[in-house]
Design a protein around this motif. Structure first.
Motif, mmCIF file in Angstrom:
data_model
loop_
_atom_site.group_PDB
_atom_site.id
_atom_site.type_symbol
_atom_site.label_atom_id
_atom_site.label_comp_id
_atom_site.label_asym_id
_atom_site.label_seq_id
_atom_site.Cartn_x
_atom_site.Cartn_y
_atom_site.Cartn_z
ATOM 1 N N ARG A 181 63.211 1.975 22.535
ATOM 2 C CA ARG A 181 64.194 0.886 22.506
ATOM 3 C C ARG A 181 65.291 1.161 21.497
ATOM 4 N N CYS A 182 66.518 1.055 21.922
ATOM 5 C CA CYS A 182 67.668 1.291 21.056
ATOM 6 C C CYS A 182 67.616 0.363 19.843
ATOM 7 N N PRO A 183 67.815 0.885 18.624
ATOM 8 C CA PRO A 183 67.785 0.014 17.436
ATOM 9 C C PRO A 183 68.877 -1.055 17.445
ATOM 10 N N HIS A 184 69.882 -0.928 18.282
ATOM 11 C CA HIS A 184 70.915 -1.957 18.337
ATOM 12 C C HIS A 184 70.369 -3.175 19.064
ATOM 13 N N LEU A 185 70.420 -3.193 20.378
ATOM 14 C CA LEU A 185 69.959 -4.379 21.103
ATOM 15 C C LEU A 185 68.863 -4.052 22.119
ATOM 16 N N LYS A 186 68.083 -3.020 21.787
ATOM 17 C CA LYS A 186 66.840 -2.735 22.496
ATOM 18 C C LYS A 186 67.018 -2.256 23.938
ATOM 19 N N ALA A 187 68.168 -1.688 24.266
ATOM 20 C CA ALA A 187 68.300 -1.084 25.601
ATOM 21 C C ALA A 187 67.234 -0.001 25.749
ATOM 22 N N ASP A 188 66.794 0.211 26.968
ATOM 23 C CA ASP A 188 65.778 1.220 27.247
ATOM 24 C C ASP A 188 66.448 2.594 27.192
ATOM 25 N N GLN A 221 73.394 9.283 22.387
ATOM 26 C CA GLN A 221 74.271 8.122 22.576
ATOM 27 C C GLN A 221 73.606 7.145 23.526
ATOM 28 N N CYS A 222 73.570 5.877 23.106
ATOM 29 C CA CYS A 222 73.026 4.834 23.981
ATOM 30 C C CYS A 222 74.163 4.330 24.869
ATOM 31 N N GLY A 223 73.941 4.383 26.162
ATOM 32 C CA GLY A 223 74.998 4.018 27.101
ATOM 33 C C GLY A 223 75.286 2.529 27.177
ATOM 34 N N MET A 224 74.461 1.704 26.504
ATOM 35 C CA MET A 224 74.691 0.263 26.614
ATOM 36 C C MET A 224 75.954 -0.156 25.871
ATOM 37 N N HIS A 225 76.077 0.272 24.591
ATOM 38 C CA HIS A 225 77.298 -0.052 23.848
ATOM 39 C C HIS A 225 77.874 1.162 23.144
ATOM 40 N N GLY A 226 77.280 2.313 23.401
ATOM 41 C CA GLY A 226 77.842 3.540 22.836
ATOM 42 C C GLY A 226 77.392 3.871 21.422
ATOM 43 N N TRP A 227 76.381 3.217 20.890
ATOM 44 C CA TRP A 227 75.918 3.583 19.545
ATOM 45 C C TRP A 227 75.360 5.006 19.574
ATOM 46 N N ARG A 228 75.581 5.748 18.423
ATOM 47 C CA ARG A 228 75.192 7.154 18.368
ATOM 48 C C ARG A 228 74.223 7.387 17.211
HETATM 49 S S1 FES Z 1 71.715 -1.463 22.942
HETATM 50 FE FE1 FES Z 1 72.060 0.596 22.488
HETATM 51 S S2 FES Z 1 74.074 0.662 21.797
HETATM 52 FE FE2 FES Z 1 73.703 -1.433 22.129
#
Ligand code: FES
Length: 517
Positions: free
Chosen positions: A459-466, A480-487
């Motif tokens: 789970r992404c540390p930002h908002l838990k995207a898979d 890079q998480c494709g949900m909001h682009g956090w790296r």
């Molecule tokens: S949930 Fe991964 S960047 Fe926002």
């Protein structure tokens, strides 16, 4: 400390060390179904000059964009709860607020002589993905504004005390069981239980917090539209889930707590360091008591005054002349594709009767489609114009709009299903993804997935995207998480987008050595 009641959950807290305006609400809200009870038309929000603004959460009986936009000075510094999404900050920024203090859940904060602490609740069941309570200490007096929050961790809250004052919800803010098609005796029995449970829960909080004085607030609303008027508890009925403040004060007294005090809009409670509390009302005491003892005429007169406003609100609901089934499918099918836990959690078709149109959310097949005459365990019926407005506004939280309005009917066979309402409050990919992640973490807190040459927390540390779905690693080992682009730099686990967000990442060969020494 001086605490002015502005209606519902609204408080203006004045201390030597600074003032905080909390949850200013005039309404009406939820498709013009909820009004402040008692009427707060005489409260002049523009007369307050708060140093700080606290909005406990985004439910519309706490977050009122009209009052916030027009009446609250934009010089006020916003005390922000530690919520998983930036929705509250974004809404307040949009309204012109520029100064924010980001708090950390359950950690006291010193603000030039004023000590505060915000407890944030962040499960999918908490408000619109977030609810909160505020504790305030001016050096000699302490107040807990719990409003309708239900903190699971009470230890930080009690450690901040002891409290001189405690305000909290005791009455229903829910559609169960009143909108459900049930046999009258069953509905009545469920109503009794709902009313009892609400007050018993509040009593448990009262006893756990142990404040010197208790102020019931955050409800009930007044239902002033003719269509909804019958929901008001005008006769102190044992099966009505919307008891008023005086009912709860009696309930407290019957359970050995004579420290409850009535506040209505305009009332001021003065709390002193030596444990005294003086309450003065803007109306005479007899007039205050008549609101509750003669509630039917009071509410009828209130409804008459608000009838033109209800009519103009109705006229303002936007229309949508496209095909609603198609519109909902286009909007929700991509969400259902993400609903790996919510989909199976519901697992069955849910029927929406929208005027004469019948639409099915097939949580098993993860699609929205026309009704085919099948058995549906869960059914909701609502006016076409309401769904048109929700679609036209792209309303991403139907709990915070349609459901709390009570302007619908419902039926179900079997148990309450939390996943259905989580879906309806998460009608945007970011929200849905957060809720999915939250559920997933309950099941598999240590789940790791292979991404490139690393085993990475799922789970992404930002908002838990898979991240098995949204994570991509480049040649430099940056995920890079494709949900909001956090790296994230996988070699160090460091987040390259935002501070204080670390990711667990283990090189695959190291992981293999650890498991095969
Ligand atoms: S949930 Fe991964 S960047 Fe926002």
């Amino acid at each position: 400390m001086k605490v002015t009641c502005t209606g519902h959950a609204g408080l203006y807290i004045e201390t030597e060390a600074g003032s905080i305006l909390c949850d200013p609400w005039r309404g009406p809200s939820y498709f013009a179904s909820w009004f402040v009870f008692p009427d707060n038309s005489e409260v002049d929000f523009g007369a307050f000059e708060p140093e700080f603004l606290y909005v406990s959460h985004l439910h519309r009986d706490h977050f009122d964009p009209k009052v916030l936009g027009r009446c609250v000075p934009k010089t006020a510094t916003v005390l922000l709860p530690d919520f998983p999404t930036d929705d509250l900050r974004n809404e307040l920024t949009e309204l012109g607020f520029r100064s924010f203090v980001q708090t950390t859940n359950g950690e006291p904060l010193e603000l030039d002589g004023l000590r505060i602490m915000i407890s944030a609740m962040t499960s999918p069941a908490d408000g619109p993905l977030g609810d909160s309570a505020l504790a305030v200490d001016d050096g000699s007096t302490r107040f807990l504004n719990q409003n309708d929050a239900r903190p699971r961790e009470l230890e930080p809250i009690t450690a901040f005390g002891p409290y001189d004052g405690h305000s909290l919800q005791f009455s229903g803010a829910i559609w169960w069981p009143v909108v459900y098609d049930l046999a009258p005796a069953t509905k009545s029995a469920l109503g009794v239980r709902k009313r009892e449970n609400g007050m018993a829960r509040a009593l448990r909080f009262v006893e756990s917090v142990g404040a010197r004085y208790v102020f019931p607030n955050s409800g009930p609303p007044a239902f002033l539209d003719d269509d909804l008027f019958a929901y008001n508890d005008v006769a102190n009925s044992a099966d009505n889930p919307f008891p008023d403040q005086t009912v709860f004060l009696d309930y407290l007294a019957n359970h050995g707590h004579a420290n409850g005090r009535l506040l209505i809009p305009g009332s001021i409670a003065e709390l002193t360091p030596v444990g005294e509390c003086t309450v003065t009302h803007a109306l005479g005491d007899d007039e205050v008591l008549r609101i509750f003892s003669d509630k039917q005429p009071y509410l009828e007169a209130y409804a008459t005054r608000q009838r033109p406003l209800i009519a103009s609100e109705r006229a303002s609901w936007p229309r949508y002349d496209g095909d609603l089934t198609e519109a909902l499918a286009k909007w929700w099918d991509p969400l259902l594709a993400l609903a790996d836990r919510i989909g199976p959690g519901v697992g069955v078709p849910v029927l929406l009767e929208i005027g004469d149109e019948k639409v099915v959310i097939d949580f098993g097949a993860r699609e929205v489609r026309p009704f085919r005459g099948e058995e549906c365990r869960y059914r909701f019926a609502m006016a076409h114009e309401l769904v048109e407005a929700l679609v036209a506004n792209h309303e991403i939280d139907w709990v915070n709009s349609l459901f709390l309005s009570l302007r619908f009917r419902a039926a179900r066979r079997g148990q309450y299903n939390e996943f259905i309402y989580t879906f309806f409050k998460c009608l945007a990919p970011e929200r849905l993804s957060y809720a999915e992640g939250w559920y997933a973490e309950q099941e598999e807190p240590d789940d790791l997935v292979r991404i490139g040459n690393y085993l990475v927390q799922r789970r992404c540390p930002h908002l838990k995207a898979d991240l098995a779905r949204f994570g991509v690693v480049d040649d430099d080992g940056v995920l890079q998480c494709g949900m909001h682009g956090w790296r994230f730099d996988l070699a160090t686990g460091r987040c390259l987008t935002s501070e204080a967000h670390h990711i667990v990442a283990i090189p695959v060969d190291e992981a293999a050595t650890a498991t095969n020494p």
